[in-house]
Design an enzyme around this catalytic site. Sequence first.
Site, PDB file in Angstrom:
ATOM      1  N   HIS A 174      45.209  38.061  40.051  1.00  0.00           N
ATOM      2  CA  HIS A 174      44.871  38.441  41.428  1.00  0.00           C
ATOM      3  C   HIS A 174      43.821  39.554  41.477  1.00  0.00           C
ATOM      4  O   HIS A 174      43.233  39.798  42.535  1.00  0.00           O
ATOM      5  CB  HIS A 174      46.123  38.832  42.219  1.00  0.00           C
ATOM      6  CG  HIS A 174      46.750  40.137  41.851  1.00  0.00           C
ATOM      7  ND1 HIS A 174      47.851  40.243  41.041  1.00  0.00           N
ATOM      8  CD2 HIS A 174      46.446  41.408  42.213  1.00  0.00           C
ATOM      9  CE1 HIS A 174      48.198  41.503  40.916  1.00  0.00           C
ATOM     10  NE2 HIS A 174      47.355  42.239  41.622  1.00  0.00           N
TER      11      HIS A 174
ATOM     12  N   ASP B 106      50.066  34.820  36.808  1.00  0.00           N
ATOM     13  CA  ASP B 106      49.271  35.930  37.326  1.00  0.00           C
ATOM     14  C   ASP B 106      48.563  36.685  36.195  1.00  0.00           C
ATOM     15  O   ASP B 106      48.550  37.916  36.150  1.00  0.00           O
ATOM     16  CB  ASP B 106      50.127  36.895  38.141  1.00  0.00           C
ATOM     17  CG  ASP B 106      49.266  37.838  39.000  1.00  0.00           C
ATOM     18  OD1 ASP B 106      48.078  37.532  39.202  1.00  0.00           O
ATOM     19  OD2 ASP B 106      49.789  38.880  39.434  1.00  0.00           O
TER      20      ASP B 106
ATOM     21  N   SER C 195      47.534  47.317  39.092  1.00  0.00           N
ATOM     22  CA  SER C 195      47.655  45.914  38.691  1.00  0.00           C
ATOM     23  C   SER C 195      46.764  45.610  37.491  1.00  0.00           C
ATOM     24  O   SER C 195      45.577  45.916  37.487  1.00  0.00           O
ATOM     25  CB  SER C 195      47.258  44.996  39.850  1.00  0.00           C
ATOM     26  OG  SER C 195      48.202  45.055  40.882  1.00  0.00           O
TER      27      SER C 195
END
Length: 351
Positions: A157, A187, A296
Amino acid sequence: MTESLRHNGEYEHAQENPYANPYQGAQQHASTPVDPEWPPPPAQPPYAVQAGQPEPPRQKRKARRGPVALLAAVAIVAAAVGGGTAFGIQELTGSDTVASSSTSTNVVPSSQKGTVSGVAKAVSPSIVEINATSNAGSSTGSGVIITGDGEIITNNHVVSGASSVKVTTNDGKQYTADVVGTDSGKDLALIKLQNASGLTAATLGDSDGVGVGDEVVAIGSPEGLTGTVTSGIVSALNRDVTVSTDEGQQQQQQRQGQGGQWPFEFGGQEFNGDTGSSTTTYKALQTDASLNPGNSGGALIDMNGNIIGINSAMYSATESSSSAGSVGLGFAIPINTVKADLPDLRAGASN
């Protein structure tokens, strides 16, 4: 060792005792002449002979000492080399080899072992900031260098739909990166820096050996603050975390810029926004180490300096970027999941 078990008066004639020692008399009475037909006595006393038992070979134990000593030496060398196996393999086979350990390798110097500052100093050179730009906007995330020539693991992402990816290393150098492979189902994404060499690759640990309560360190670029270090513990294992696989939904997150948060579902509830209709669920490590938007793709690290997870989701009590912050509920993709997916990512997977 006892030289003889014969008592006085027993077996006075050698012919009556088949196990009689022909050298017995010569050893007991040094002044007694030795029969010239017999060879001179050995330099060391012969083995004791029990009645009814065959005489053991005299040189057998001595002959075994060499091989036994050699095996012991080999074992010592193997033990000494074992701790540095991952680093040694990387150095010998080239800069594009991932340093990986099936056990806990001590990346942190022994003088700083078990300290947050020691982990930060050892691992920070392997953590980067990623800025991805698409027609929908831009996003900031983190990544982990896994080879010296610039392969980097991050979240899908972070780079999904990006037309341009810029990377800043811990020492401030900037690179352009290409997206090599993506896996929205886990992911994960693999990017590669252009014209990079001599980078410090992280050591990938073994997430199967992680236990609840283990101390951990998180490093990333929350809100664009490069190289931010936080610490905590592993709160739980095998948490089911659901994220979006829809590229449009991921680009919507990018529009929010650095304050944007990655929406996910956990325990039947949605956090940080709507995940959309296309989702995937993976098993995650739960940690209370502080994670914020921008973490992230960064690293969750054990106290020996091994990467045990890739930080992927965090819960915030509010969706407002101005007041959003960590509440100690974060999730990381286990590093063993990353290692299993790495061949497909290198092959250019785009699912």
